[in-house]
Write a protein that holds these residues in place. Structure first.
Motif, short mmCIF file in Angstrom:
data_model
loop_
_atom_site.label_atom_id
_atom_site.label_comp_id
_atom_site.label_asym_id
_atom_site.label_seq_id
_atom_site.Cartn_x
_atom_site.Cartn_y
_atom_site.Cartn_z
N LYS A 271 2.26 6.12 -2.64
CA LYS A 271 3.32 7.02 -3.10
C LYS A 271 3.04 7.53 -4.51
O LYS A 271 3.44 8.63 -4.88
N TRP B 216 0.83 -1.21 0.00
CA TRP B 216 0.00 0.00 0.00
C TRP B 216 0.86 1.26 0.00
O TRP B 216 0.51 2.26 -0.62
N GLY B 217 1.98 1.18 0.68
CA GLY B 217 2.90 2.32 0.69
C GLY B 217 3.35 2.66 -0.72
O GLY B 217 3.35 3.82 -1.13
N ALA B 218 3.68 1.59 -1.48
CA ALA B 218 4.11 1.78 -2.87
C ALA B 218 2.97 2.36 -3.70
O ALA B 218 3.20 3.19 -4.59
#
Lengths: 108, 130
Positions: free
Chosen positions: B68, B63-65
């Motif tokens: 971003k 999810w971070g990817a």
């Protein structure tokens, strides 16, 4: 049944908060936002388990589809992300889908 | 990401979301198994929670990817593709799946298709870049 319903509401709420605070971390780079996101995420697990005990994975995870509606709405308010008319229509369909999935069984 | 083609961005988004869906299905299975064997020892339950948490952290990194590179309002609704798979999973676990459930899940999927559909005049680059 009540405790399972409360668990379901809490697990949906914590999932939304986890998503929004995590997004906030990537925008503002504040450590407390990352900690909040992780905490909300951890909280979701036992409440999901409690809800699944009462309703089963089908109903719980379909009810959790409301996150797909509420998270963008939250993102609109907090991060000023835009939601088009098409998005609104899609979100209405998702809400209707969740409602229909949880209708009582009608004998055919 | 400004130098990346829109097609490449779409493939990247779909790949990340599919990984996320697979992890979510594994997590749902583990929680279902825990609820089936609810009379088992607390230790077993804690181990399952721990494993769900570890898989969840992997999901968080995915999810971070996604966060971003893509806005929540675009990326997050795509994961609703999880629902047809969930229906099969629930059926495999012996949960009652009737036409009502299929109709409900279909409406959710229809909502997702509308979310994914993008008119030709809409620029992916302009609308999705943070």
């Amino acid at each position: 049944m009540t405790i399972h319903l409360i668990a379901l509401i809490v697990c949906i709420s914590t999932s939304i908060l986890a998503q929004l605070t995590f997004k906030g971390y990537y925008i503002y780079r504040k450590f407390y936002l990352l900690c909040s996101a992780i905490s909300f995420f951890i909280l979701t697990i036992p409440f999901t388990y409690l809800a699944v005990r009462g309703f089963g994975i089908g109903r719980v995870y379909v009810a959790a589809a409301l996150i797909y509606v509420l998270a963008p709405l939250g993102a609109r308010v907090i991060f000023k992300e835009s939601i088009s008319q098409r998005h609104w229509l899609a979100m209405i369909l998702i809400v209707c889908g969740v409602a229909i999935y949880n209708l009582p069984q009608i004998p055919l | 990401m400004t130098d990346v083609k829109p097609q490449t961005r779409t493939v990247l988004l779909l790949t990340l979301v599919i990984i996320n869906i697979i992890l979510q299905l594994i997590n749902a299975s583990l929680i279902k198994l825990a609820s089936i064997h609810q009379d088992d020892r607390l230790m077993n339950l804690m181990l399952i929670f721990m494993f769900v948490m570890i898989l969840g952290f992997v999901r968080l990194m995915v999810w971070g990817a996604i966060h971003k590179r893509f806005p929540v309002s675009t990326a997050y609704p795509i994961t609703a593709l999880f629902f047809p798979c969930l229906l099969i999973l629930a059926w495999l676990y012996g949960e009652h799946i009737s036409l009502i459930q299929i109709a409900g899940a279909s409406l959710v999927v229809a909502g997702v298709v509308i979310l994914l559909w993008r008119p030709a005049h809409e620029s992916l680059e302009k609308s999705e870049l943070l």
